[in-house]
Design an enzyme around this catalytic site. Structure first.
Site, PDB file in Angstrom:
ATOM      1  N   LYS A 140      -1.918  -1.468  -4.116  1.00 40.23           N
ATOM      2  CA  LYS A 140      -2.826  -0.328  -4.084  1.00 40.23           C
ATOM      3  C   LYS A 140      -2.040   0.964  -4.085  1.00 40.23           C
ATOM      4  O   LYS A 140      -1.094   1.065  -3.299  1.00 40.23           O
ATOM      5  CB  LYS A 140      -3.662  -0.455  -2.805  1.00 40.23           C
ATOM      6  CG  LYS A 140      -4.494   0.736  -2.458  1.00 40.23           C
ATOM      7  CD  LYS A 140      -5.166   0.501  -1.152  1.00 40.23           C
ATOM      8  CE  LYS A 140      -5.860   1.800  -0.809  1.00 40.23           C
ATOM      9  NZ  LYS A 140      -6.069   1.993   0.539  1.00 40.23           N
ATOM     10  N   LYS A 172       0.857  -1.173   0.000  1.00 43.59           N
ATOM     11  CA  LYS A 172       0.000   0.000   0.000  1.00 43.59           C
ATOM     12  C   LYS A 172       0.895   1.224   0.000  1.00 43.59           C
ATOM     13  O   LYS A 172       1.644   1.468   0.949  1.00 43.59           O
ATOM     14  CB  LYS A 172      -0.888  -0.003   1.242  1.00 43.59           C
ATOM     15  CG  LYS A 172      -1.784   1.212   1.305  1.00 43.59           C
ATOM     16  CD  LYS A 172      -2.721   1.130   2.471  1.00 43.59           C
ATOM     17  CE  LYS A 172      -3.635   2.337   2.506  1.00 43.59           C
ATOM     18  NZ  LYS A 172      -4.499   2.327   3.673  1.00 43.59           N
TER      19      LYS A 172
HETATM   20  C1  PBG Z   1      -7.577   3.051   5.199  1.00 46.33           C
HETATM   21  C2  PBG Z   1      -7.748   3.005   3.741  1.00 46.33           C
HETATM   22  C3  PBG Z   1      -7.534   4.019   2.789  1.00 46.33           C
HETATM   23  C4  PBG Z   1      -7.956   3.513   1.561  1.00 46.33           C
HETATM   24  C5  PBG Z   1      -8.363   2.210   1.788  1.00 46.33           C
HETATM   25  N1  PBG Z   1      -8.204   1.912   3.135  1.00 46.33           N
HETATM   26  C6  PBG Z   1      -7.113   5.414   2.960  1.00 46.33           C
HETATM   27  C7  PBG Z   1      -5.741   5.807   3.283  1.00 46.33           C
HETATM   28  O1  PBG Z   1      -4.842   5.009   3.549  1.00 46.33           O
HETATM   29  O2  PBG Z   1      -5.572   7.016   3.332  1.00 46.33           O
HETATM   30  C8  PBG Z   1      -7.971   4.263   0.262  1.00 46.33           C
HETATM   31  C9  PBG Z   1      -8.944   3.766  -0.745  1.00 46.33           C
HETATM   32  C10 PBG Z   1      -9.214   4.689  -1.860  1.00 46.33           C
HETATM   33  O3  PBG Z   1      -8.574   5.738  -2.048  1.00 46.33           O
HETATM   34  O4  PBG Z   1     -10.130   4.353  -2.618  1.00 46.33           O
HETATM   35  N2  PBG Z   1      -6.305   3.110   5.670  1.00 46.33           N
END
Ligand code: PBG
Length: 333
Positions: free
Chosen positions: A252, A199
């Site tokens: 992601k 991520k």
């Molecule tokens: C929670 C989370 C996030 C997203 C998914 N789970 C936000 C972040 O890390 O700021 C982002 C998903 C998206 O942008 O569609 N931590």
């Protein structure tokens, strides 16, 4: 004499020929629709930065899943917006929290739909970080081990409510091992973990943070999310998560990281999820609204590309529309 060029053209000449040699299929079976849950009754709140996506109260989310299932989407990923936030993100692991209640309602109404839950504290903490920040620490300096305990508690509360899979998105070290261990101890050994393994600290989460009201109040997430410059590290993170007991590994965002999806797929051989995130969705929506891009064609091309790169599972805000478009194309064949 040589013919290769002509032969290639012949294979592209008609639609049936093209389809005969097509390498990647996009089908509704791979799609996951994210859902934002909010407290209240009969609430459908539009999210300005994500046209077409709304925050839903529980009964509305049940209605939404009815529509999704009718369109052919059989999996959802739940995010909760709590009624109140605090330093420890208490509502994340509250049995009567919005996600826990929605899981019960959705599984009762739609036992056949796969209900996955996002496990993180950022929507629930007053400071908007993905974990607990100790008094006196820098804003982005999350206490890893304490946070992992609270995440495991959250995951267990989701499993108790009936979630089919839990998806930790916090990026703390060791969280998959702890969540796996505690799920097993509590009798949830059959609940798989979909780990957000790679991520990235991405600007493409902007619209989500509006949707979930989870922007960090101070500091950023670069202390625990990945540097966009790194790909070897993504492979290492995925391998580590698998060793700790992850069942699916996620990359992601998706489109800026197609190379990472491919490498993670090739180097782990595990089921891979690609998350086409909020910013990727909003870009297409905005350009389409301005008349600058063909939304349907661009969305389908994007999703096909994520599959082609190696993703088995596609998490996307386009899931419902894409399922409809796929069905239309099938009907036209
Ligand atoms: C929670 C989370 C996030 C997203 C998914 N789970 C936000 C972040 O890390 O700021 C982002 C998903 C998206 O942008 O569609 N931590």
């Amino acid at each position: 004499m040589s013919y290769p060029v002509t032969r290639l053209r012949r294979l592209r000449r008609t639609k049936p020929l093209r389809e005969l040699v097509r390498e990647t299929e996009l089908s509704a079976a791979h799609l996951v629709q994210p859902i934002f849950l909010t407290a209240g009754e009969g609430v459908r709140e539009p999210i300005e930065a994500m046209p077409g996506i709304e925050r839903l109260s529980i009964s509305e989310s049940v209605a939404e899943v009815t529509e999704l299932a009718a369109a052919g989407v059989r999996a959802v990923l739940l995010f909760g917006i709590p009624s109140s936030k605090d330093e420890y993100g208490t509502e994340a692991y509250d049995e009567e929290g919005v996600v826990q209640m929605a899981v019960r309602a959705l599984k009762e109404a739609h036992p056949e739909v796969v209900v996955m839950t996002d496990v993180c504290l950022c929507e629930y903490t007053s400071h908007g970080q993905c974990g607990v920040v100790r008094d006196g620490a820098d804003p982005g300096d999350v206490d890893n081990d304490l946070t992992v305990e609270l995440l495991a508690k959250t995951a267990i509360s989701h499993a108790e409510a009936g979630a089919d899979a839990v998806a930790p998105s916090d990026m703390m070290d060791g969280r998959v091992a702890t969540i796996r261990h505690q799920l097993d101890e509590e009798g949830h050994s059959r609940v798989p973990i979909v780990a957000y393994s790679a991520k990235y600290a991405s600007a493409f989460y902007g619209p989500f943070r509006e949707a979930a009201d989870s922007a960090p109040q101070a500091g950023d997430r670069r202390g625990y999310q990945m540097d966009p410059a790194n790909a070897d590290e993504a492979v290492r993170e995925a391998l580590l998560d698998l060793e700790e007991g992850a069942d699916v590994v996620m990359v992601k965002p998706a489109l800026p990281y197609l190379d990472v999806i491919r490498r993670v797929k090739d180097e782990t051989g595990a089921p891979v999820a690609g998350y086409h995130v909020s910013g990727e969705y909003s870009i297409l929506k905005a350009a389409a609204a301005a008349g600058w891009i063909d939304e349907r064609a661009a969305a389908m091309e994007s999703l096909t590309a994520i599959r082609r790169a190696g993703a088995d599972i596609l998490i996307t805000y386009f899931a419902k529309d894409a399922a409809g478009w796929i069905a239309e194309e099938e009907a036209r064949r």
